[in-house]
Design an enzyme around this catalytic site. Structure first.
Site, PDB file in Angstrom:
ATOM      1  N   GLU A   1      -4.428  17.391  -0.845  1.00 23.13           N
ATOM      2  CA  GLU A   1      -5.142  17.767  -2.070  1.00 23.13           C
ATOM      3  C   GLU A   1      -6.199  16.727  -2.421  1.00 23.13           C
ATOM      4  O   GLU A   1      -7.312  17.076  -2.843  1.00 23.13           O
ATOM      5  CB  GLU A   1      -4.154  17.929  -3.228  1.00 23.13           C
ATOM      6  CG  GLU A   1      -3.291  19.178  -3.129  1.00 23.13           C
ATOM      7  CD  GLU A   1      -2.384  19.330  -4.342  1.00 23.13           C
ATOM      8  OE1 GLU A   1      -2.267  18.368  -5.131  1.00 23.13           O
ATOM      9  OE2 GLU A   1      -1.804  20.420  -4.502  1.00 23.13           O
TER      10      GLU A   1
ATOM     11  N   GLU B   1     -16.073  22.173  -5.761  1.00 25.60           N
ATOM     12  CA  GLU B   1     -16.301  23.591  -5.970  1.00 25.60           C
ATOM     13  C   GLU B   1     -15.276  24.410  -5.191  1.00 25.60           C
ATOM     14  O   GLU B   1     -14.665  23.941  -4.221  1.00 25.60           O
ATOM     15  CB  GLU B   1     -17.719  23.958  -5.522  1.00 25.60           C
ATOM     16  CG  GLU B   1     -18.810  23.221  -6.288  1.00 25.60           C
ATOM     17  CD  GLU B   1     -20.191  23.579  -5.793  1.00 25.60           C
ATOM     18  OE1 GLU B   1     -20.275  24.352  -4.816  1.00 25.60           O
ATOM     19  OE2 GLU B   1     -21.160  23.092  -6.370  1.00 25.60           O
ATOM     20  N   TYR B   2     -15.109  25.665  -5.638  1.00 23.71           N
ATOM     21  CA  TYR B   2     -14.165  26.548  -4.950  1.00 23.71           C
ATOM     22  C   TYR B   2     -14.678  26.876  -3.555  1.00 23.71           C
ATOM     23  O   TYR B   2     -15.842  27.218  -3.365  1.00 23.71           O
ATOM     24  CB  TYR B   2     -13.970  27.833  -5.749  1.00 23.71           C
ATOM     25  CG  TYR B   2     -13.112  28.847  -5.020  1.00 23.71           C
ATOM     26  CD1 TYR B   2     -11.729  28.736  -5.036  1.00 23.71           C
ATOM     27  CD2 TYR B   2     -13.702  29.878  -4.298  1.00 23.71           C
ATOM     28  CE1 TYR B   2     -10.938  29.655  -4.346  1.00 23.71           C
ATOM     29  CE2 TYR B   2     -12.923  30.794  -3.617  1.00 23.71           C
ATOM     30  CZ  TYR B   2     -11.543  30.678  -3.637  1.00 23.71           C
ATOM     31  OH  TYR B   2     -10.768  31.578  -2.956  1.00 23.71           O
ATOM     32  N   HIS B   3     -13.766  26.737  -2.585  1.00 21.26           N
ATOM     33  CA  HIS B   3     -14.098  27.106  -1.206  1.00 21.26           C
ATOM     34  C   HIS B   3     -12.850  27.727  -0.589  1.00 21.26           C
ATOM     35  O   HIS B   3     -11.736  27.197  -0.755  1.00 21.26           O
ATOM     36  CB  HIS B   3     -14.534  25.866  -0.408  1.00 21.26           C
ATOM     37  CG  HIS B   3     -15.162  26.205   0.907  1.00 21.26           C
ATOM     38  ND1 HIS B   3     -14.433  26.621   2.003  1.00 21.26           N
ATOM     39  CD2 HIS B   3     -16.471  26.203   1.288  1.00 21.26           C
ATOM     40  CE1 HIS B   3     -15.247  26.851   3.011  1.00 21.26           C
ATOM     41  NE2 HIS B   3     -16.493  26.600   2.603  1.00 21.26           N
TER      42      HIS B   3
ATOM     43  N   GLU C   1       5.963  16.479   0.083  1.00 16.49           N
ATOM     44  CA  GLU C   1       5.191  16.358  -1.154  1.00 16.49           C
ATOM     45  C   GLU C   1       4.104  15.281  -1.014  1.00 16.49           C
ATOM     46  O   GLU C   1       2.996  15.425  -1.550  1.00 16.49           O
ATOM     47  CB  GLU C   1       6.118  16.022  -2.316  1.00 16.49           C
ATOM     48  CG  GLU C   1       5.449  16.072  -3.675  1.00 16.49           C
ATOM     49  CD  GLU C   1       4.929  17.450  -4.034  1.00 16.49           C
ATOM     50  OE1 GLU C   1       3.754  17.536  -4.450  1.00 16.49           O
ATOM     51  OE2 GLU C   1       5.677  18.436  -3.891  1.00 16.49           O
TER      52      GLU C   1
ATOM     53  N   TYR D   1       0.833  -1.206   0.000  1.00 17.24           N
ATOM     54  CA  TYR D   1       0.000   0.000   0.000  1.00 17.24           C
ATOM     55  C   TYR D   1       0.871   1.261   0.000  1.00 17.24           C
ATOM     56  O   TYR D   1       0.556   2.250  -0.685  1.00 17.24           O
ATOM     57  CB  TYR D   1      -0.930   0.013   1.213  1.00 17.24           C
ATOM     58  CG  TYR D   1      -1.945  -1.106   1.214  1.00 17.24           C
ATOM     59  CD1 TYR D   1      -2.460  -1.614   0.020  1.00 17.24           C
ATOM     60  CD2 TYR D   1      -2.385  -1.660   2.418  1.00 17.24           C
ATOM     61  CE1 TYR D   1      -3.386  -2.644   0.027  1.00 17.24           C
ATOM     62  CE2 TYR D   1      -3.326  -2.694   2.430  1.00 17.24           C
ATOM     63  CZ  TYR D   1      -3.807  -3.179   1.222  1.00 17.24           C
ATOM     64  OH  TYR D   1      -4.724  -4.197   1.226  1.00 17.24           O
TER      65      TYR D   1
ATOM     66  N   LYS E   1      -4.869  23.692   0.704  1.00 21.15           N
ATOM     67  CA  LYS E   1      -3.919  23.391  -0.369  1.00 21.15           C
ATOM     68  C   LYS E   1      -2.720  24.329  -0.335  1.00 21.15           C
ATOM     69  O   LYS E   1      -1.573  23.903  -0.545  1.00 21.15           O
ATOM     70  CB  LYS E   1      -4.620  23.474  -1.723  1.00 21.15           C
ATOM     71  CG  LYS E   1      -5.626  22.358  -1.971  1.00 21.15           C
ATOM     72  CD  LYS E   1      -6.169  22.413  -3.390  1.00 21.15           C
ATOM     73  CE  LYS E   1      -7.085  21.247  -3.673  1.00 21.15           C
ATOM     74  NZ  LYS E   1      -7.568  21.228  -5.067  1.00 21.15           N
ATOM     75  N   ASP E   2      -2.979  25.604  -0.069  1.00 24.56           N
ATOM     76  CA  ASP E   2      -1.879  26.574  -0.052  1.00 24.56           C
ATOM     77  C   ASP E   2      -0.907  26.308   1.101  1.00 24.56           C
ATOM     78  O   ASP E   2       0.309  26.418   0.945  1.00 24.56           O
ATOM     79  CB  ASP E   2      -2.433  27.998   0.059  1.00 24.56           C
ATOM     80  CG  ASP E   2      -3.126  28.447  -1.222  1.00 24.56           C
ATOM     81  OD1 ASP E   2      -2.953  27.754  -2.247  1.00 24.56           O
ATOM     82  OD2 ASP E   2      -3.809  29.486  -1.193  1.00 24.56           O
TER      83      ASP E   2
END
Length: 229
Positions: A72, A81-83, A65, A12, A90-91
């Site tokens: 992500e 959708e954008y939130h 990474e 895995y 993510k940033d």
């Protein structure tokens, strides 16, 4: 039974590594750089401590990474959708990768600098060149050569290959600065700035071939010009 569970756990984990390498361009870059660093570490007479530091740094970058990819994936699973909070997640994860990559650069330069400095002075330039009007002549030559190539390619209908004048002159000037100063640290800083310029140009202009072609022309003209000074 426990052996089977351990083997499955390894499988895995390898699947996770495989997924990131296949789907994430940055991970492929990290692995490529890691391979280059490891090859250098085998070739150069590094101490045991230096090799261990390199290994730890490489693992930190890859680990960051992996976490970034996992975050992500979870965010994309929760919402397509954008939130604002999804963007924050993510940033922040990308920021962790950036910090570890910056640490890797600092560690790599600290370990390899003595050897890179020797190679720099052996293969790049024999000695720093004194500033003169010849430098201005080289920049002017680069400008007119790039302009002529742009016109020639435009007449042949190959507009996508027309070299970027901005990157051509910028890399020509950067290479001339390197030739005049003759210092490895300054060289790295100068080309770091020109790399930032490339990134900015990539955002503004999607024609990357023209941008890279211009940079190549600027470097070649500067190197050849300095040899004839």
């Amino acid at each position: 039974m426990w052996m089977i569970k351990v083997i499955k756990s390894f499988r895995y984990a390898l699947e996770g590594l495989k997924y990131t390498v296949v789907t994430q361009r940055n991970m492929r870059i990290h692995f490529l750089v890691a391979l280059i660093v490891l090859i250098f570490s085998l070739y150069l007479p590094l101490s045991k401590t230096e090799v261990l530091v390199l290994f730890v740094t490489i693992i930190l970058v890859i680990f960051a990474e992996l976490i970034n990819t996992a975050i992500e994936a979870v965010v994309d699973m929760v919402t397509k959708e954008y939130h604002p909070l999804a963007k924050v997640a993510k940033d922040v994860a990308a920021g962790a990768v950036l910090l570890t990559a910056g640490l890797a650069v600092i560690v790599g330069l600290s370990v390899f600098y003595p050897y890179l400095n020797q190679l720099f002075h052996r293969f790049w330039i024999d000695s720093p060149h004194k500033p003169s009007m010849g430098l201005a002549a080289i920049i002017a030559f680069d400008f007119f050569l790039t302009l002529m190539l742009k016109a020639w390619l435009h007449r042949r209908g190959k507009t996508s290959l027309e070299p970027s004048m901005i990157t051509s002159v910028a890399f020509c000037v950067a290479t001339l600065i390197v030739a005049v100063i003759g210092n490895l640290i300054i060289t790295l800083l100068v080309y770091f700035l020109t790399t930032l310029l490339l990134g900015l140009r990539f955002r503004v202009d999607s024609n990357r071939k023209a941008i890279l072609f211009g940079a190549l022309i600027g470097i070649v003209v500067a190197v050849v010009g300095v040899r004839f000074m």
